[in-house]
Design a protein around this motif. Structure first.
Motif, PDB file in Angstrom:
ATOM      1  N   GLU A  60       0.854  -1.189   0.000  1.00  0.00           N
ATOM      2  CA  GLU A  60       0.000   0.000   0.000  1.00  0.00           C
ATOM      3  C   GLU A  60       0.886   1.233   0.000  1.00  0.00           C
ATOM      4  O   GLU A  60       1.838   1.323   0.775  1.00  0.00           O
ATOM      5  CB  GLU A  60      -0.912   0.004   1.226  1.00  0.00           C
ATOM      6  CG  GLU A  60      -1.926   1.133   1.236  1.00  0.00           C
ATOM      7  CD  GLU A  60      -2.907   1.024   2.389  1.00  0.00           C
ATOM      8  OE1 GLU A  60      -3.603   2.019   2.664  1.00  0.00           O
ATOM      9  OE2 GLU A  60      -2.964  -0.051   3.014  1.00  0.00           O
ATOM     10  N   ASP A  69       3.846   0.908   2.657  1.00  0.00           N
ATOM     11  CA  ASP A  69       3.766  -0.329   3.432  1.00  0.00           C
ATOM     12  C   ASP A  69       4.179  -1.495   2.535  1.00  0.00           C
ATOM     13  O   ASP A  69       3.586  -1.706   1.471  1.00  0.00           O
ATOM     14  CB  ASP A  69       2.343  -0.555   3.944  1.00  0.00           C
ATOM     15  CG  ASP A  69       1.951   0.454   5.011  1.00  0.00           C
ATOM     16  OD1 ASP A  69       2.853   0.894   5.750  1.00  0.00           O
ATOM     17  OD2 ASP A  69       0.763   0.801   5.092  1.00  0.00           O
ATOM     18  N   ARG A 108      10.701   4.152   9.769  1.00  0.00           N
ATOM     19  CA  ARG A 108      10.014   4.518   8.527  1.00  0.00           C
ATOM     20  C   ARG A 108      10.596   5.779   7.892  1.00  0.00           C
ATOM     21  O   ARG A 108      10.413   6.001   6.697  1.00  0.00           O
ATOM     22  CB  ARG A 108       8.520   4.707   8.777  1.00  0.00           C
ATOM     23  CG  ARG A 108       7.788   3.400   9.071  1.00  0.00           C
ATOM     24  CD  ARG A 108       6.289   3.578   9.101  1.00  0.00           C
ATOM     25  NE  ARG A 108       5.606   2.307   9.300  1.00  0.00           N
ATOM     26  CZ  ARG A 108       5.278   1.468   8.321  1.00  0.00           C
ATOM     27  NH1 ARG A 108       5.564   1.785   7.067  1.00  0.00           N
ATOM     28  NH2 ARG A 108       4.663   0.329   8.579  1.00  0.00           N
TER      29      ARG A 108
END
Length: 223
Positions: A60, A69, A108
């Motif tokens: 995603e 993701d 991240r």
């Protein structure tokens, strides 16, 4: 040549991840153009430390912009050579090495880092029969792909290892991304080869049709 940082006893390693809209198989070459700052830094660290990074299909999100993701299973890749361009951009050639499973995302920003577990390759039952059944189709696949570009492959080397052969066939087939990810996730070479048999047969049929359609001498005879 250094390996990713490993935990004390759990067998997990920290691996920088590069989410992309593609699936990389072990043994497969992957050229990349690096232009985003976060990936220029990540690849720079890999080059300086002689360490791999992981390529994972995006589940995603997008390649550019906010962190995407990734799917759970990916492939580590090693940088074979690099070319530094202006403004810090790079062209790199990489080769897929080992499958891994993401256990945890630990960073991240600026780029994704995961704690991963490298997967053990298993041949599975019936590999010998499957290799014999699919080997000729693999040779035909390589020759058809070469013929499509106007060449001819007189000798084709068929990998003897069933795991290596399964990845070589999967890498060369023109398949939808979800099918490629499914083949990557498959636990044994035997299951992967069995799944590939109808796919490589169809792939060869499609290639033969494309070769025939591109032949400038086909059509009605005038004499």
């Amino acid at each position: 040549m250094e390996e990713p940082q490993q935990g004390p006893s759990d067998g997990l390693v920290e691996l920088p991840l590069f989410p992309l809209n593609l699936v990389l198989f072990p043994g497969m070459d992957l050229p990349l153009h690096i232009f985003e700052e976060r990936y220029k830094d990540m690849i720079g660290e890999c080059l300086n430390n002689h360490t791999p990074f992981g390529v994972v299909l995006i589940k995603e999100g997008m390649e550019v912009g906010a962190p995407a993701d990734p799917e759970r299973i990916g492939t580590s890749t090693r940088i074979l050579r690099s070319e530094l361009l202006d403004q810090g951009r790079m062209n790199i050639m990489t080769k897929g090495e080992r499958r891994f499973e993401i256990v945890e995302i630990i960073q991240r920003v600026p780029h994704v880092i995961g704690r991963v577990r490298f997967l053990v390759e298993i041949e599975g039952e019936g590999c010998s029969d499957l290799v014999r059944e699919i080997a000729d189709e693999y040779v035909a696949l390589v020759r058809n792909m070469t013929a499509l570009t106007g060449g001819y492959a007189s000798r084709v080397s068929v990998p003897e290892d069933p795991v290596e052969l399964s990845y070589a066939i999967a890498a060369n087939l023109d398949l939808a991304t979800h099918l490629r990810q499914s083949l990557l996730v498959t636990e044994t070479a035997a299951t992967r080869l069995a799944d590939l048999i109808p796919l490589v047969r169809q792939g060869n049929e499609d290639l033969r049709q494309r070769i025939a359609n591109s032949n400038p001498f086909q059509g009605p005879r005038l004499n």
